[in-house]
Design an enzyme around this catalytic site. Structure first.
Site, short mmCIF file in Angstrom:
data_model
loop_
_atom_site.label_atom_id
_atom_site.label_comp_id
_atom_site.label_asym_id
_atom_site.label_seq_id
_atom_site.Cartn_x
_atom_site.Cartn_y
_atom_site.Cartn_z
N SER A 66 0.79 -1.24 0.00
CA SER A 66 0.00 0.00 0.00
C SER A 66 0.82 1.28 0.00
CB SER A 66 -0.94 0.03 1.20
OG SER A 66 -2.05 -0.78 0.92
N LYS A 69 0.41 3.55 -2.93
CA LYS A 69 -0.74 4.45 -3.11
C LYS A 69 -0.31 5.92 -3.07
CE LYS A 69 -3.82 0.90 -1.18
NZ LYS A 69 -4.40 0.36 0.04
N TYR A 191 -3.56 -2.33 -10.51
CA TYR A 191 -3.49 -2.10 -9.05
C TYR A 191 -2.57 -3.12 -8.37
CZ TYR A 191 -4.85 -2.25 -4.16
OH TYR A 191 -4.81 -2.29 -2.78
N TYR A 243 -5.00 3.71 7.94
CA TYR A 243 -6.37 3.19 8.03
C TYR A 243 -6.97 3.44 9.41
CZ TYR A 243 -3.58 0.72 4.62
OH TYR A 243 -2.67 0.43 3.65
N VAL A 261 1.18 -3.88 3.71
CA VAL A 261 1.14 -5.20 4.35
C VAL A 261 2.38 -6.05 4.08
CG1 VAL A 261 -1.37 -5.45 4.63
CG2 VAL A 261 -0.28 -6.19 2.51
N1 GLN Z 1 -2.21 -5.19 -2.11
C1 GLN Z 1 -2.77 -5.13 -0.81
C2 GLN Z 1 -4.28 -5.28 -0.88
O1 GLN Z 1 -4.87 -4.79 -1.80
C3 GLN Z 1 -2.40 -3.83 -0.18
C4 GLN Z 1 -2.97 -3.67 1.20
C5 GLN Z 1 -2.02 -2.98 2.16
O2 GLN Z 1 -0.82 -2.96 1.98
N2 GLN Z 1 -2.57 -2.50 3.24
O3 GLN Z 1 -4.89 -5.89 -0.05
#
Ligand code: GLN
Length: 307
Positions: A66, A69, A191, A243, A261
């Site tokens: 993530s 992003k 994505y 989050y 993650v």
């Molecule tokens: N690729 C992961 C997902 O879409 C990214 C989530 C994350 O890093 N929080 O679930």
């Protein structure tokens, strides 16, 4: 003026967080991530004038997930400017990164660009504007970090796609509400690839140097942002980067940041430094246990936070 002895501080922090080394679990909903040795740690600070301080696995590449992003948001603001905010909000969600509930209630407008729903809309924006979004995104990230060797990890992207039921549900909900223009499979492919980029703490600290320094014009690989746009990206990292743990990160660390993650976390101290830390074991909110601890200690020890 005496310079902060970051190297010594990093060594002390590393010793102090050792009791947490076995806490938490690496993400396993993406099968390829479950294969990574969870007992690794790396950290790298890059000061605004380019000095680098690293420790342990600072040069090991991992899946940025993530954290990607933030790069997407920068590109989309360059492409669309304020028009972007018609399709995605900028309020903290207080929910998990992959939650569907809010998206349904709010009729397909994601709360912010850093939850999955928001980032899937960003991928749709990139697809709409660019002939070769995968190539262009990668060359932007390479330019930002100053490392031409960076690449996608197809294996991670494929592994996520095979089990990407929730993200597919999110994309379908967006499509139903008219907030996804491209083909669902095509958007998800972009994505997942964006999430799969493999970078080290050093690469990330260098890339985020651009966000730490809004006084130097932001211009990388033809992507340019105003100082105000750079500051606002930091504002969104501060309010939405973690989050439903954004408040806790703000409370404990006091810097704008973004987690993934894969176990990576980046944070920015505007006009001072950018820092990246990596350790795959995550807490229940999906954020690196050792990473959170290390950054908390960093801003406590140095007595430097934005507050
Ligand atoms: N690729 C992961 C997902 O879409 C990214 C989530 C994350 O890093 N929080 O679930």
């Amino acid at each position: 003026m005496e310079r902060t002895d970051y190297q010594r501080i990093l060594r002390e922090i590393r010793r102090e967080i050792e009791p947490f080394a076995r806490e938490g679990r690496a993400a396993d909903y993406i099968p390829a991530l479950a294969e990574v040795d969870p007992d690794q740690f790396g950290i790298c600070i890059r000061t605004i004038d380019g000095r680098i301080y690293g420790l342990e696995r600072a040069d090991a590449r991992f899946s940025i997930q993530s954290i990607t992003k933030v790069f997407s948001l920068a590109m989309c603001l360059w492409l669309e400017g304020d028009a972007l905010w018609r399709r995605v909000g900028r309020e903290p969600s207080g929910t998990a990164f992959n939650s569907l509930i809010q998206l349904e209630v709010e009729r397909g407008v994601p709360r912010n660009p850093f939850i999955n729903a928001g980032a899937i809309v960003l991928a749709d924006v990139l697809l709409r504007h660019l002939d070769d979004p995968e190539g262009r995104f990668l060359s932007f990230v390479r330019a930002l970090s100053g490392n031409d060797a960076l690449d996608y990890d197809d294996r991670v992207a494929r592994s996520e796609r095979e089990k990407g039921y929730l993200n597919a549900a999110i994309a379908n909900l967006l499509k139903y509400h008219g907030n996804l223009h491209g083909d669902i499979e095509r958007v998800l492919r972009l994505y997942f690839l964006q999430c799969s980029v493999a970078m080290s703490c050093r690469d990330l600290a260098c890339a985020f140097g651009a966000f730490a320094d809004h006084r130097t014009p932001f211009r990388f690989d033809g992507v340019s942002l105003t100082a105000s746009q750079v500051k606002r990206i930091n504002a969104i990292m501060q309010t939405c980067g973690f989050y439903d743990e954004a408040g806790e990160f703000s409370f404990l660390v006091g810097l704008p940041g973004k987690s993934g993650v894969g176990g990576g976390i980046v944070a920015v101290y505007p006009q001072k430094y950018s820092v990246a830390v990596w350790s795959p074991r995550l807490n229940t909110k999906g954020n690196s246990v050792m990473g959170m601890k290390a950054l908390e200690l960093l801003t406590t020890r140095t007595e430097e936070s934005i507050f």
